[in-house]
Design a protein around this motif. Structure first.
Motif, short mmCIF file in Angstrom:
data_model
loop_
_atom_site.label_atom_id
_atom_site.label_comp_id
_atom_site.label_asym_id
_atom_site.label_seq_id
_atom_site.Cartn_x
_atom_site.Cartn_y
_atom_site.Cartn_z
N THR A 72 -3.72 -9.54 -8.19
CA THR A 72 -2.82 -10.01 -7.82
C THR A 72 -1.43 -9.40 -7.54
O THR A 72 -0.45 -9.95 -8.30
CB THR A 72 -2.47 -11.23 -8.68
OG1 THR A 72 -2.82 -11.11 -9.76
CG2 THR A 72 -3.85 -12.36 -8.44
N SER B 62 -0.81 -5.54 -11.03
CA SER B 62 -0.68 -6.92 -11.63
C SER B 62 -2.14 -7.50 -11.18
O SER B 62 -2.76 -7.77 -10.20
CB SER B 62 0.24 -7.94 -11.24
OG SER B 62 1.41 -7.68 -11.77
N PHE C 30 3.61 -11.19 -3.36
CA PHE C 30 3.79 -12.05 -4.47
C PHE C 30 3.35 -13.47 -4.09
O PHE C 30 2.41 -14.19 -4.68
CB PHE C 30 5.21 -12.01 -5.26
CG PHE C 30 5.40 -12.39 -6.68
CD1 PHE C 30 4.24 -13.04 -7.21
CD2 PHE C 30 6.12 -11.51 -7.36
CE1 PHE C 30 4.55 -13.23 -8.85
CE2 PHE C 30 6.15 -11.80 -8.62
CZ PHE C 30 5.39 -12.26 -9.47
N THR D 96 2.08 -13.06 -13.32
CA THR D 96 2.02 -13.45 -11.93
C THR D 96 2.28 -14.80 -11.62
O THR D 96 2.96 -15.40 -10.69
CB THR D 96 0.49 -13.21 -11.42
OG1 THR D 96 0.25 -11.78 -11.50
CG2 THR D 96 0.24 -13.76 -10.03
#
Length: 288
Positions: free
Chosen positions: A163, A170, A204, A186
């Motif tokens: 992610t 991440s 993101f 996250t």
């Protein structure tokens, strides 16, 4: 929450999560490393404990030297090997001292009006010699975990979801048995850090939109006093990123934990930090 799942918190700073199966356990992130974390987790389970990381930032990897085996996404290996910059630790200690100075006023207001805090909500005092002693040792050479990998604990498994967004490395861990999403940085209750040079706002937004499609009962997060949220919080965070990307957010000046200027987009369920304007101007509605 779920059996054989423990929050191991450094209150006000960072949350680590111990998850055990029949045969072994993993510690999801090892914290700041200001004080040893292994004796705490070893007191919770008699199963062998390894470390798996949501990402390589220094506040999530500080206890690695206490363990024999750690694993991280391939994009985080170089940062994990390099270790934290002492100047970064010094900036964090300045933030921690501001936090500790504010805590008694916060506690007093809560006791008078709100009654939300428990004893384990209070940030712990720093060791008196922390400036000299906080120097985490090197992590073991890490194994790697990538998208779709499965961490088998014996009768229980964590699936790796890459992610990117907060950082390129991440990941989140999905416990499908108990409906738990271990989200690292996250997903948080806010502020969510998307302002760093290595952050990617488009990635993101895509990562949180992907998570919002999962069947999740609880979200277990890496920071803040509300470290556990119901599953629908993932959708709220995804919606916040979508609104920010669409220009549907009012941004205000703020400062992050390094005391650097940022802009903060504030939503009902969370807030999101993005970079401050380079010209020093004040952002208005719909700007980012």
């Amino acid at each position: 929450m779920a059996r054989d799942t423990w929050l191991v918190a450094e209150p006000g700073h960072v949350n680590s999560w111990l998850v055990a199966g029949r045969d072994r356990a993993v510690l999801v992130d090892s914290g700041l490393g200001i004080v040893p974390i292994r004796p705490v987790v070893a007191g919770l389970t008699d199963r062998p404990i390894d470390v798996v990381h949501t990402h390589a930032h220094f506040d999530h990897v500080g206890g690695d030297a206490e363990f024999d085996r750690v694993a991280i996404h391939p994009a985080g290996v170089a940062e994990l090997r390099a270790g934290a910059d002492p100047a970064e630790r010094a900036r964090y200690l300045a933030h921690a001292r501001r936090l500790l100075a504010a805590a008694p006023r916060y506690r007093a207001l809560d006791q008078e009006f709100f009654h939300l805090l428990s004893a384990d909500s209070d940030p712990r005092p720093l060791p008196s010699d922390v400036d000299e002693t906080w120097a985490p040792g090197p992590a073991p050479e890490p194994a790697t975990l990538d998208e779709g990998d499965v961490v088998d604990l014996g009768g229980r498994a964590l699936r790796v979801l890459h992610t990117p967004g907060h950082s390129p490395d991440s990941v989140c861990f999905l416990d499908e048995r108990d409906g738990l999403l271990l989200a690292g940085d996250t997903v948080n209750t806010g502020p969510i850090y998307a302002q760093a040079p290595e952050s990617d706002l488009a990635a993101f937004a895509a990562s949180t939109a992907r998570l919002a499609e999962l069947d999740v009962r609880l979200v277990l997060m890496g920071h803040f006093g509300r470290g556990v949220a119901e599953g629908h919080h993932v959708r709220e965070v995804a919606d916040a990123f979508a609104r920010l990307r669409a220009g549907d957010a009012v941004l205000r000046p703020a400062r992050d934990c390094d005391d650097d200027p940022v802009r903060e987009a504030v939503f009902d369920a969370c807030s999101i930090y993005v970079p401050a304007p380079q010209d020093g101007s004040t952002p208005g509605a719909g700007s980012w």
